[in-house]
Design a protein around this motif. Structure first.
Motif, PDB file in Angstrom:
ATOM      1  N   SER A 178     -93.040  67.602 -29.672  1.00  0.00           N
ATOM      2  CA  SER A 178     -91.499  67.229 -29.613  1.00  0.00           C
ATOM      3  C   SER A 178     -91.290  68.646 -29.030  1.00  0.00           C
ATOM      4  CB  SER A 178     -90.775  66.867 -30.297  1.00  0.00           C
ATOM      5  OG  SER A 178     -89.679  66.494 -30.271  1.00  0.00           O
ATOM      6  N   GLY A 179     -90.567  68.931 -27.966  1.00  0.00           N
ATOM      7  CA  GLY A 179     -90.018  70.220 -27.405  1.00  0.00           C
ATOM      8  C   GLY A 179     -89.114  69.772 -25.890  1.00  0.00           C
ATOM      9  N   PRO A 180     -89.347  70.536 -25.855  1.00  0.00           N
ATOM     10  CA  PRO A 180     -88.970  72.358 -25.142  1.00  0.00           C
ATOM     11  C   PRO A 180     -87.770  72.600 -26.338  1.00  0.00           C
ATOM     12  CG  PRO A 180     -87.905  72.435 -23.705  1.00  0.00           C
ATOM     13  CD  PRO A 180     -87.823  70.476 -23.856  1.00  0.00           C
ATOM     14  N   ALA A 181     -88.643  74.227 -27.438  1.00  0.00           N
ATOM     15  CA  ALA A 181     -88.275  74.575 -28.222  1.00  0.00           C
ATOM     16  C   ALA A 181     -88.507  75.774 -28.507  1.00  0.00           C
ATOM     17  CB  ALA A 181     -88.760  74.099 -29.886  1.00  0.00           C
TER      18      ALA A 181
ATOM     19  N   LYS B  75     -88.151  86.065 -26.547  1.00  0.00           N
ATOM     20  CA  LYS B  75     -89.196  85.260 -25.228  1.00  0.00           C
ATOM     21  C   LYS B  75     -89.669  84.353 -25.638  1.00  0.00           C
ATOM     22  CE  LYS B  75     -89.467  90.314 -23.648  1.00  0.00           C
ATOM     23  NZ  LYS B  75     -90.396  91.290 -23.595  1.00  0.00           N
ATOM     24  N   VAL B  76     -89.747  83.580 -26.337  1.00  0.00           N
ATOM     25  CA  VAL B  76     -90.633  82.844 -27.143  1.00  0.00           C
ATOM     26  C   VAL B  76     -89.972  81.009 -26.183  1.00  0.00           C
ATOM     27  CG1 VAL B  76     -91.843  81.036 -28.667  1.00  0.00           C
ATOM     28  CG2 VAL B  76     -91.978  83.948 -29.049  1.00  0.00           C
ATOM     29  N   LYS B  77     -90.136  80.495 -25.667  1.00  0.00           N
ATOM     30  CA  LYS B  77     -89.259  79.924 -25.159  1.00  0.00           C
ATOM     31  C   LYS B  77     -90.245  78.311 -24.455  1.00  0.00           C
ATOM     32  CE  LYS B  77     -85.480  82.877 -23.635  1.00  0.00           C
ATOM     33  NZ  LYS B  77     -84.593  82.086 -24.362  1.00  0.00           N
ATOM     34  N   GLY B  78     -89.822  77.121 -24.688  1.00  0.00           N
ATOM     35  CA  GLY B  78     -90.090  76.806 -24.003  1.00  0.00           C
ATOM     36  C   GLY B  78     -91.440  75.712 -24.738  1.00  0.00           C
TER      37      GLY B  78
ATOM     38  N   THR C 286     -86.233  80.781 -36.679  1.00  0.00           N
ATOM     39  CA  THR C 286     -85.759  78.766 -36.322  1.00  0.00           C
ATOM     40  C   THR C 286     -86.406  78.722 -34.925  1.00  0.00           C
ATOM     41  OG1 THR C 286     -83.423  79.560 -37.286  1.00  0.00           O
ATOM     42  CG2 THR C 286     -83.506  77.704 -36.169  1.00  0.00           C
ATOM     43  N   PHE C 287     -86.774  77.650 -34.953  1.00  0.00           N
ATOM     44  CA  PHE C 287     -87.161  76.329 -33.589  1.00  0.00           C
ATOM     45  C   PHE C 287     -85.936  75.117 -33.426  1.00  0.00           C
ATOM     46  CE2 PHE C 287     -91.851  76.800 -35.643  1.00  0.00           C
ATOM     47  CZ  PHE C 287     -91.917  77.418 -34.639  1.00  0.00           C
ATOM     48  N   ARG C 288     -85.428  76.123 -32.228  1.00  0.00           N
ATOM     49  CA  ARG C 288     -84.245  74.953 -31.573  1.00  0.00           C
ATOM     50  C   ARG C 288     -85.054  74.254 -30.954  1.00  0.00           C
ATOM     51  NH1 ARG C 288     -79.026  78.012 -30.238  1.00  0.00           N
ATOM     52  NH2 ARG C 288     -78.824  77.934 -32.649  1.00  0.00           N
ATOM     53  N   PHE C 289     -84.855  73.186 -30.806  1.00  0.00           N
ATOM     54  CA  PHE C 289     -85.119  71.974 -29.571  1.00  0.00           C
ATOM     55  C   PHE C 289     -84.632  71.507 -29.106  1.00  0.00           C
ATOM     56  CE2 PHE C 289     -88.054  71.394 -33.762  1.00  0.00           C
ATOM     57  CZ  PHE C 289     -88.831  71.185 -32.681  1.00  0.00           C
ATOM     58  N   THR C 290     -83.961  71.925 -27.155  1.00  0.00           N
ATOM     59  CA  THR C 290     -83.268  71.583 -26.233  1.00  0.00           C
ATOM     60  C   THR C 290     -83.785  70.665 -25.945  1.00  0.00           C
ATOM     61  OG1 THR C 290     -85.053  72.502 -25.080  1.00  0.00           O
ATOM     62  CG2 THR C 290     -82.901  74.178 -26.579  1.00  0.00           C
TER      63      THR C 290
END
Length: 281
Positions: A120-123, A133-136, A205-209
């Motif tokens: 699953s993602g992006p997060a 800076k940790v994205k996508g 926190t991992f934020r799923f977008t």
């Protein structure tokens, strides 16, 4: 290994045949023994059979869940809850134990027939609620891995943030005899519990977008391991160990959460839980 897994699945199916005598799909739940330390309940399997934890519970056709579903015994849903306490928790097949509310959901983004992992993602990664800076990231949910992983640049950035937050705190870099746990800290006296030192570490926190912002909170106990009187980082470099997808949420980060893999609606869900099976009755 594949043949052995098929045999185990067939034996377990024979054991449960009498239980599932109803015509409509049902559910089955297993209580995990308190003698099992669920903090180290699995490992990332490498080779011909790519599993996802206990009993071959991946999305592939050889998995226990898939075979039970193909016989009309349960819906193609699996969930588990791993306790961070003295071990234990529970595992269930089918959808009878899925809470009607209070679950955060994110879509499964890979094709069921092409890939047996749960992706699953992006997060994006938040550090104490703040963007980083940790994205996508595309994240692999795998309870068969004891540790969580990030690819090398994101791992190094996350480690730098943790170390910077520890400056001025009574935590001293340390080492243990372990290839898997390379980043550890100690105090002058042996650390007896994570509760004693978790105040020095920030929440992740991992934020799923993908559809809407959905957060998976990782308090310090969801990424730290207490061992030999020290605490070690339970997030490792996924590129260094050669993972196909180097960004992975492992069992350590699933502790004290009900985690649900819904192959019917193609989604993964989670909610905070004390992992007491009686509460699910």
């Amino acid at each position: 290994m594949t043949k052995m897994v098929v045999v185990v699945v067939m034996l377990l199916y024979a054991m449960f045949q009498g239980y599932f005598s109803e015509a409509s799909p049902s559910s089955i739940a297993f209580r995990l023994s308190e003698n099992i330390d669920t903090r180290w309940c699995g490992y990332k399997q490498i080779g011909e059979f790519r599993g996802a934890g206990i009993l071959g519970l991946s999305r592939g056709s050889l998995g226990f869940l898939s075979q039970m579903n193909s016989q009309g015994l349960v819906h193609n849903v699996i969930g588990h809850c791993l306790s961070s306490g003295e071990g234990g928790g529970f595992l269930f097949l089918g959808d009878d134990h899925v809470p009607p509310s209070g679950v955060s959901w994110t879509p499964i983004t890979n094709n069921y027939y092409e890939d047996r992992d749960y992706l699953s993602g992006p997060a994006d990664l938040l550090f104490e609620g703040n963007p980083t800076k940790v994205k996508g990231l595309t994240l692999d949910f795998d309870s068969g891995s004891a540790l969580s992983f990030l690819n090398q640049p994101n791992y190094e950035h996350t480690l730098n943030m943790i170390n910077k937050a520890l400056e001025g705190q009574p935590m001293i870099p340390a080492h243990i005899q372990s290839k898997e746990l390379s980043i550890c800290w100690r105090q002058h006296n042996a650390i007896q519990s994570l509760h004693r030192v978790k105040k020095y570490f920030k929440n992740l926190t991992f934020r799923f977008t993908n559809l809407q912002d959905v957060d998976m909170d990782l308090p310090p106990q969801a990424y730290l391991i207490l061992i030999e009187g020290k605490v070690c980082l339970g997030i490792a470099n996924g590129d260094k160990v050669g993972l196909q997808n180097p960004n992975l949420i492992g069992a350590i980060s699933m502790q004290d959460k009900l985690v649900i893999y819904d192959n019917v609606k193609h989604r993964i869900g989670w909610s905070s839980s004390d992992c007491e099976m009686d509460a699910m009755a």
